[in-house]
Design a protein around this motif. Structure first.
Motif, PDB file in Angstrom:
ATOM      1  N   TYR A  63       5.559  52.181  39.335  1.00  0.00           N
ATOM      2  CA  TYR A  63       5.455  50.914  40.066  1.00  0.00           C
ATOM      3  C   TYR A  63       4.110  50.773  40.764  1.00  0.00           C
ATOM      4  O   TYR A  63       3.566  49.669  40.865  1.00  0.00           O
ATOM      5  N   THR A  64       3.541  51.886  41.231  1.00  0.00           N
ATOM      6  CA  THR A  64       2.193  51.827  41.797  1.00  0.00           C
ATOM      7  C   THR A  64       1.189  51.466  40.720  1.00  0.00           C
ATOM      8  O   THR A  64       0.266  50.675  40.934  1.00  0.00           O
ATOM      9  N   GLY A  65       1.379  52.040  39.538  1.00  0.00           N
ATOM     10  CA  GLY A  65       0.488  51.732  38.427  1.00  0.00           C
ATOM     11  C   GLY A  65       0.564  50.276  38.002  1.00  0.00           C
ATOM     12  O   GLY A  65      -0.455  49.677  37.634  1.00  0.00           O
ATOM     13  N   LEU A  66       1.748  49.687  38.050  1.00  0.00           N
ATOM     14  CA  LEU A  66       1.878  48.263  37.744  1.00  0.00           C
ATOM     15  C   LEU A  66       1.019  47.421  38.681  1.00  0.00           C
ATOM     16  O   LEU A  66       0.407  46.429  38.264  1.00  0.00           O
ATOM     17  N   ALA A  67       0.969  47.830  39.955  1.00  0.00           N
ATOM     18  CA  ALA A  67       0.172  47.081  40.928  1.00  0.00           C
ATOM     19  C   ALA A  67      -1.318  47.339  40.745  1.00  0.00           C
ATOM     20  O   ALA A  67      -2.135  46.409  40.771  1.00  0.00           O
ATOM     21  N   LEU A  68      -1.700  48.609  40.529  1.00  0.00           N
ATOM     22  CA  LEU A  68      -3.120  48.954  40.452  1.00  0.00           C
ATOM     23  C   LEU A  68      -3.778  48.434  39.177  1.00  0.00           C
ATOM     24  O   LEU A  68      -4.949  48.064  39.186  1.00  0.00           O
ATOM     25  N   THR A  69      -3.046  48.414  38.075  1.00  0.00           N
ATOM     26  CA  THR A  69      -3.622  47.956  36.812  1.00  0.00           C
ATOM     27  C   THR A  69      -3.574  46.447  36.662  1.00  0.00           C
ATOM     28  O   THR A  69      -4.246  45.887  35.794  1.00  0.00           O
ATOM     29  N   GLY A  70      -2.765  45.774  37.480  1.00  0.00           N
ATOM     30  CA  GLY A  70      -2.616  44.330  37.342  1.00  0.00           C
ATOM     31  C   GLY A  70      -1.753  43.925  36.173  1.00  0.00           C
ATOM     32  O   GLY A  70      -1.664  42.741  35.838  1.00  0.00           O
ATOM     33  N   LEU A 100       6.732  42.064  42.902  1.00  0.00           N
ATOM     34  CA  LEU A 100       7.976  42.085  43.655  1.00  0.00           C
ATOM     35  C   LEU A 100       9.141  41.583  42.796  1.00  0.00           C
ATOM     36  O   LEU A 100      10.269  42.079  42.895  1.00  0.00           O
ATOM     37  N   THR A 101       8.850  40.608  41.926  1.00  0.00           N
ATOM     38  CA  THR A 101       9.880  40.108  41.014  1.00  0.00           C
ATOM     39  C   THR A 101      10.318  41.193  40.045  1.00  0.00           C
ATOM     40  O   THR A 101      11.512  41.351  39.759  1.00  0.00           O
ATOM     41  N   LEU A 102       9.338  41.969  39.532  1.00  0.00           N
ATOM     42  CA  LEU A 102       9.681  43.050  38.614  1.00  0.00           C
ATOM     43  C   LEU A 102      10.488  44.136  39.322  1.00  0.00           C
ATOM     44  O   LEU A 102      11.406  44.717  38.743  1.00  0.00           O
ATOM     45  N   ARG A 103      10.147  44.414  40.583  1.00  0.00           N
ATOM     46  CA  ARG A 103      10.941  45.373  41.337  1.00  0.00           C
ATOM     47  C   ARG A 103      12.375  44.871  41.482  1.00  0.00           C
ATOM     48  O   ARG A 103      13.342  45.618  41.318  1.00  0.00           O
ATOM     49  N   ALA A 104      12.509  43.595  41.807  1.00  0.00           N
ATOM     50  CA  ALA A 104      13.842  43.020  41.958  1.00  0.00           C
ATOM     51  C   ALA A 104      14.585  42.989  40.632  1.00  0.00           C
ATOM     52  O   ALA A 104      15.817  43.084  40.591  1.00  0.00           O
ATOM     53  N   ALA A 105      13.833  42.871  39.532  1.00  0.00           N
ATOM     54  CA  ALA A 105      14.466  42.809  38.218  1.00  0.00           C
ATOM     55  C   ALA A 105      15.178  44.103  37.862  1.00  0.00           C
ATOM     56  O   ALA A 105      16.073  44.113  37.011  1.00  0.00           O
ATOM     57  N   ALA A 106      14.793  45.213  38.508  1.00  0.00           N
ATOM     58  CA  ALA A 106      15.457  46.491  38.235  1.00  0.00           C
ATOM     59  C   ALA A 106      16.737  46.661  39.031  1.00  0.00           C
ATOM     60  O   ALA A 106      17.464  47.640  38.829  1.00  0.00           O
ATOM     61  N   LEU A 107      17.033  45.731  39.929  1.00  0.00           N
ATOM     62  CA  LEU A 107      18.235  45.851  40.754  1.00  0.00           C
ATOM     63  C   LEU A 107      19.533  45.890  39.939  1.00  0.00           C
ATOM     64  O   LEU A 107      20.468  46.591  40.331  1.00  0.00           O
ATOM     65  N   PRO A 108      19.647  45.144  38.823  1.00  0.00           N
ATOM     66  CA  PRO A 108      20.893  45.263  38.042  1.00  0.00           C
ATOM     67  C   PRO A 108      21.200  46.691  37.620  1.00  0.00           C
ATOM     68  O   PRO A 108      22.352  47.128  37.692  1.00  0.00           O
ATOM     69  N   MET A 156      17.054  61.930  32.168  1.00  0.00           N
ATOM     70  CA  MET A 156      15.595  62.063  32.165  1.00  0.00           C
ATOM     71  C   MET A 156      15.014  61.705  30.798  1.00  0.00           C
ATOM     72  O   MET A 156      13.913  61.153  30.708  1.00  0.00           O
ATOM     73  N   THR A 157      15.765  61.999  29.760  1.00  0.00           N
ATOM     74  CA  THR A 157      15.317  61.610  28.422  1.00  0.00           C
ATOM     75  C   THR A 157      15.270  60.094  28.295  1.00  0.00           C
ATOM     76  O   THR A 157      14.335  59.533  27.697  1.00  0.00           O
ATOM     77  N   LEU A 158      16.268  59.398  28.865  1.00  0.00           N
ATOM     78  CA  LEU A 158      16.271  57.934  28.847  1.00  0.00           C
ATOM     79  C   LEU A 158      15.034  57.385  29.551  1.00  0.00           C
ATOM     80  O   LEU A 158      14.369  56.470  29.041  1.00  0.00           O
ATOM     81  N   SER A 159      14.698  57.935  30.713  1.00  0.00           N
ATOM     82  CA  SER A 159      13.514  57.472  31.431  1.00  0.00           C
ATOM     83  C   SER A 159      12.234  57.791  30.657  1.00  0.00           C
ATOM     84  O   SER A 159      11.293  56.990  30.633  1.00  0.00           O
ATOM     85  N   ALA A 160      12.199  58.953  30.031  1.00  0.00           N
ATOM     86  CA  ALA A 160      11.014  59.339  29.264  1.00  0.00           C
ATOM     87  C   ALA A 160      10.788  58.387  28.088  1.00  0.00           C
ATOM     88  O   ALA A 160       9.659  57.930  27.842  1.00  0.00           O
ATOM     89  N   VAL A 161      11.850  58.076  27.370  1.00  0.00           N
ATOM     90  CA  VAL A 161      11.736  57.154  26.232  1.00  0.00           C
ATOM     91  C   VAL A 161      11.319  55.769  26.701  1.00  0.00           C
ATOM     92  O   VAL A 161      10.476  55.109  26.084  1.00  0.00           O
ATOM     93  N   SER A 162      11.874  55.309  27.813  1.00  0.00           N
ATOM     94  CA  SER A 162      11.526  53.987  28.348  1.00  0.00           C
ATOM     95  C   SER A 162      10.056  53.926  28.737  1.00  0.00           C
ATOM     96  O   SER A 162       9.361  52.949  28.440  1.00  0.00           O
ATOM     97  N   LEU A 194       9.331  39.843  30.214  1.00  0.00           N
ATOM     98  CA  LEU A 194      10.746  40.057  29.943  1.00  0.00           C
ATOM     99  C   LEU A 194      10.988  41.456  29.377  1.00  0.00           C
ATOM    100  O   LEU A 194      11.893  42.168  29.818  1.00  0.00           O
ATOM    101  N   GLY A 195      10.172  41.849  28.401  1.00  0.00           N
ATOM    102  CA  GLY A 195      10.330  43.182  27.826  1.00  0.00           C
ATOM    103  C   GLY A 195      10.099  44.273  28.849  1.00  0.00           C
ATOM    104  O   GLY A 195      10.800  45.294  28.864  1.00  0.00           O
ATOM    105  N   LEU A 196       9.107  44.073  29.716  1.00  0.00           N
ATOM    106  CA  LEU A 196       8.829  45.059  30.753  1.00  0.00           C
ATOM    107  C   LEU A 196      10.003  45.167  31.721  1.00  0.00           C
ATOM    108  O   LEU A 196      10.379  46.274  32.146  1.00  0.00           O
ATOM    109  N   ALA A 197      10.598  44.037  32.080  1.00  0.00           N
ATOM    110  CA  ALA A 197      11.752  44.054  32.976  1.00  0.00           C
ATOM    111  C   ALA A 197      12.917  44.826  32.358  1.00  0.00           C
ATOM    112  O   ALA A 197      13.597  45.608  33.047  1.00  0.00           O
TER     113      ALA A 197
END
Length: 396
Positions: free
Chosen positions: A244-251, A260-268, A293-299, A311-314
């Motif tokens: 999430y820090t990288g999303l902000a730093l890279t733009g 903030l919308t993308l952060r909220a999009a992970a709430l589901p 952890m494998t699920l997170s790694a693949v994502s 949309l795909g990123l969310a």
């Protein structure tokens, strides 16, 4: 501090304690988790106003976040072992009540230096909740409710990244940045009262010296059944914060509102975790951690490979966060189960390492974001794959 009283000589043995009430424990623990870790993120929208008032540069103001994080992580090593000696409820209630005071003091800061020092103190007192709450759930919750409670609290820690910023933004827009800490102080006082009412009283887990818990730490860190789990732990929140820090730093996420919308999009995904975890309860904890952890790694790898749109990123972030949210309770369950009588100390070490990883996450993002989000995502995917491998070896 409130210490439990000793039983009178000749008194009848205490009856077997009842299980913690599920609904009341869920509500109060989730509310406390949102408030506690929300203090780490809630200061971010306030840095501009603080800088204008104190004429401080942005580089110095970032310490308002780092100072809390350092105190928060250090406090885990203090309160978990102390709860083994003095009991779970006295430590949590006293710590959160003290946090109401330290949070109010931040609102009275006369300058940046004073505010940074108070933020360290606020972090230390706030740390009374997380490791002790995990141990309390493992000990006092009904077995069939433990995974749900653990997942809900972990989910609240993740959701606090959104909650803390939204709450701070809204309060500051109406009443200024100092009012944010005043409102949070009142909220801590209220949850302290609720925790005292909801948590079951209990006698200390141990009766020896308070130093016994700290003497157990080297043995836990050298335990071959725990070493792989502890080595995998920093990757869990570290990867979450780094991405999430990288999303902000890279733009890559766009502006602040889009992020903030993308952060909220992970709430589901976060909200679904407590409902999914009981279904997976039959799977051993180490195996669940490996799969999550494998699920997170693949994502993370797919984020780097596909360069998805918003949309795909969310969607990929939902899968990534789901993996993180399922990993943490699985590790707590496994580590606590293998630590025996030192459960409180073992969980404190886990929580300390977990949030040290979260503190390192922004540094990883800062070092790699210049090369683009894809490079960061690939590195995080590799680290998560290594973590999954470690938890896989722990099954043996």
């Amino acid at each position: 501090m409130l210490f439990p009283t000793r039983a009178r000589a000749g008194s009848a043995p205490a009856a077997q304690p009842a299980h913690a009430p599920f609904a009341a424990t869920l509500v109060t623990f989730v509310a406390t988790a949102l408030l506690a870790t929300g203090q780490l993120y809630g200061v971010i929208p306030l840095l501009g106003a603080m800088g204008r008032e104190w004429h401080a540069p942005a580089s110095a103001l970032t310490w308002m976040a780092s100072a809390f994080g350092l105190g928060y992580a250090a406090g885990f090593l203090v309160f978990g072992p102390l709860s083994d000696r003095f009991g779970r409820r006295p430590i949590i209630v006293t710590g959160i009540a003290a946090t109401a005071v330290t949070t109010a003091l931040v609102a009275l800061s006369s300058g940046l230096g004073m505010a940074i020092a108070l933020r360290v103190l606020q972090g230390v007192t706030t740390a009374a909740f997380a490791p002790v709450a995990f141990t309390y759930i493992a000990e006092r919750a009904e077995p069939r409710h433990r995974p749900t409670l653990l997942s809900a609290v972990i989910g609240a820690f993740l959701a606090s990244a959104v909650f803390g910023q939204l709450a701070a933004q809204g309060i500051a827009a109406v009443a200024g940045w100092r009012a944010v800490f005043t409102v949070f102080a009142v909220a801590f006082a209220l949850v302290a009262a609720a925790l005292r009412r909801v948590m079951l009283p209990g006698r200390p887990a141990t009766t020896g010296s308070p130093l016994d818990a700290y003497r157990a730490m080297p043995g836990l860190l050298a335990n071959r059944r725990l070493i792989p789990l502890y080595l995998a732990t920093p990757v869990v929140l570290g990867s979450f914060v780094a991405l999430y820090t990288g999303l902000a730093l890279t733009g890559a996420a766009g502006g602040a509102a889009a992020l903030l919308t993308l952060r909220a999009a992970a709430l589901p995904a976060i909200l679904a975790i407590p409902f999914v975890t009981p279904v997976l309860q039959r799977v051993p904890g180490a195996r669940r951690a490996t799969g999550a952890m494998t699920l997170s790694a693949v994502s993370a790898a797919l984020i780097g490979l596909t360069h998805p749109g918003t949309l795909g990123l969310a969607l990929l972030l939902n899968a990534f966060v789901a993996g993180v949210g399922l990993t943490a309770p699985a590790l707590i369950e496994t580590i606590g189960g293998r630590a025996g009588a030192a459960r409180g100390t073992a969980v404190s070490l886990f929580t300390f390492i977990l949030f040290v990883g979260a503190s390192v996450g922004p540094q990883v993002a800062g070092a790699l974001s210049a090369h683009g989000l894809s490079v960061l995502a690939y590195v995080l995917a590799a680290l998560l794959a290594l973590g999954a491998t470690l938890t896989l070896t722990a099954r043996r």
